[in-house]
Design an enzyme around this catalytic site. Structure first.
Site, short mmCIF file in Angstrom:
data_model
loop_
_atom_site.label_atom_id
_atom_site.label_comp_id
_atom_site.label_asym_id
_atom_site.label_seq_id
_atom_site.Cartn_x
_atom_site.Cartn_y
_atom_site.Cartn_z
N SER A 196 8.33 57.21 50.00
CA SER A 196 8.79 56.39 48.87
C SER A 196 8.06 56.73 47.57
O SER A 196 7.79 55.85 46.74
CB SER A 196 8.66 54.89 49.19
N HIS A 222 7.55 66.82 60.89
CA HIS A 222 8.01 65.62 60.18
C HIS A 222 8.26 64.48 61.17
O HIS A 222 8.76 64.71 62.28
CB HIS A 222 9.27 65.95 59.38
N GLY A 232 11.29 56.33 53.22
CA GLY A 232 12.63 55.80 53.01
C GLY A 232 12.71 54.29 52.95
O GLY A 232 13.79 53.71 53.01
N GLU A 286 2.19 61.42 55.55
CA GLU A 286 3.39 60.61 55.34
C GLU A 286 3.35 59.41 56.29
O GLU A 286 3.81 59.52 57.45
CB GLU A 286 4.65 61.44 55.64
N GLY A 302 11.20 62.79 49.44
CA GLY A 302 12.50 62.72 50.09
C GLY A 302 13.58 62.28 49.12
O GLY A 302 14.04 63.06 48.29
N GLY A 303 13.95 61.00 49.19
CA GLY A 303 15.07 60.47 48.40
C GLY A 303 15.02 60.83 46.92
O GLY A 303 16.04 61.21 46.33
N LYS A 343 16.25 66.69 53.38
CA LYS A 343 16.73 66.17 54.67
C LYS A 343 18.20 66.56 54.85
O LYS A 343 18.62 67.59 54.34
CB LYS A 343 16.48 64.66 54.76
N ASN A 393 12.01 67.46 49.96
CA ASN A 393 12.61 67.56 51.28
C ASN A 393 13.96 66.85 51.22
O ASN A 393 14.01 65.63 51.23
CB ASN A 393 11.68 66.90 52.32
N GLU A 396 10.54 62.36 61.32
CA GLU A 396 11.94 62.24 61.78
C GLU A 396 12.22 63.22 62.91
O GLU A 396 13.01 62.93 63.81
CB GLU A 396 12.89 62.46 60.59
#
Ligand code: 13P
Length: 253
Positions: free
Chosen positions: A215, A97, A175, A169, A236-237, A11, A9, A99
């Site tokens: 993470s 999600h 994050g 999640e 994610g990251g 983002k 993802n 967010e």
């Protein structure tokens, strides 16, 4: 055997050139990997979907959208419908999600409508659920996750549910660099699988892919993915770096 999945993802990150370079690098590295019964999904921002789909034709990854509208069609400026994405041959979409819940006020009711749209247009829908840190500290994490799943997903029939992938999640892990421990992930994934079994039966629950997100990186993925009820990850990251993402993919094989 249920499907193992690693989904990236992205983002709201990367400009077009960076996005193209990253997808090309991932596609190159995937050429040397036998995915077997596993799936790699890349979810770039909307404007990059067509480019991603073009590269995916020659590769083994699937492409997903990070969001879809809960409306079907019409005068909804700025929205992107499931119908539009389906007509581009996007296979996956992420719904619910944290967010989106936090910054765009998406409620369980709106998320349920998005899932209806996604199911109607035959997406494989990655439904996200997870508790806040305060909810875990108060010992409410199972109740929070149960309620999210019951409200948004359980209205689906058994046939519709086959296209649902669950992503657990925990919000406190997203994050932050603080991942859930393998034990915490396993405990919640087993709880979710039991919940699914109570609604749709054990056979359906056994076939449902439940991903972990928060993470997750190449260092912690092997131990988290080794848990019996963890079927991969929503990343994610760490999905923004081709080498790192590919190492995570290798951890489900
Ligand atoms: P991070 O991997 O950056 O924690 O993000 C997880 C996530 O939100 C994936 O959807």
């Amino acid at each position: 055997m249920r499907l193992k999945i690693v989904a990236g993802n992205w983002k709201m990150n990367l400009d077009f050139e960076e996005a193209e370079d990253l997808i090309s690098a991932i596609a190159d590295e995937l050429e040397n990997i036998d995915l077997g019964h596993a799936e790699v999904v890349i979810c770039p921002p909307f404007p990059y979907l067509e480019m991603a789909l073009d590269i995916a034709i020659e590769s083994v990854f699937s492409v997903g959208a990070q969001n879809i509208s809960h409306f079907d069609n019409g005068a909804y400026t700025g929205e992107v419908s499931a119908r539009m994405l389906a007509s581009m041959d996007v296979d996956y979409c992420i719904v619910g999600h944290s967010e989106r819940r936090k910054y765009f006020n998406e409620t369980d009711e709106i998320i349920a409508k998005k899932i209806d749209q996604a199911i109607e247009h035959e997406f494989i829908t990655i439904f996200c659920c997870g508790e806040l840190l305060s909810e875990r500290q108060a010992g409410k994490h199972f109740d929070v996750v149960r309620e999210q799943i019951e409200k948004a997903v359980f209205p689906l029939s058994e046939k519709e549910f086959y296209n649902i992938v669950i992503a657990y999640e925990p919000v406190w892990a997203i994050g932050t660099g603080v991942n859930a421990t393998p034990e915490q992930a396993q405990e919640m994934h087993a709880y979710i699988r039991n919940l699914i079994a109570s609604r749709y039966g054990k056979d359906v629950a056994d076939e449902t892919s439940i991903l972990y997100g928060g993470s997750c990186n190449s260092k912690n993925a092997p131990e988290i993915f080794a848990q019996p009820d963890v079927d991969g990850g929503l990343i994610g990251g760490a999905s923004l770096n081709a080498d790192e993402f590919i190492e995570i993919v290798k951890a489900i094989l």
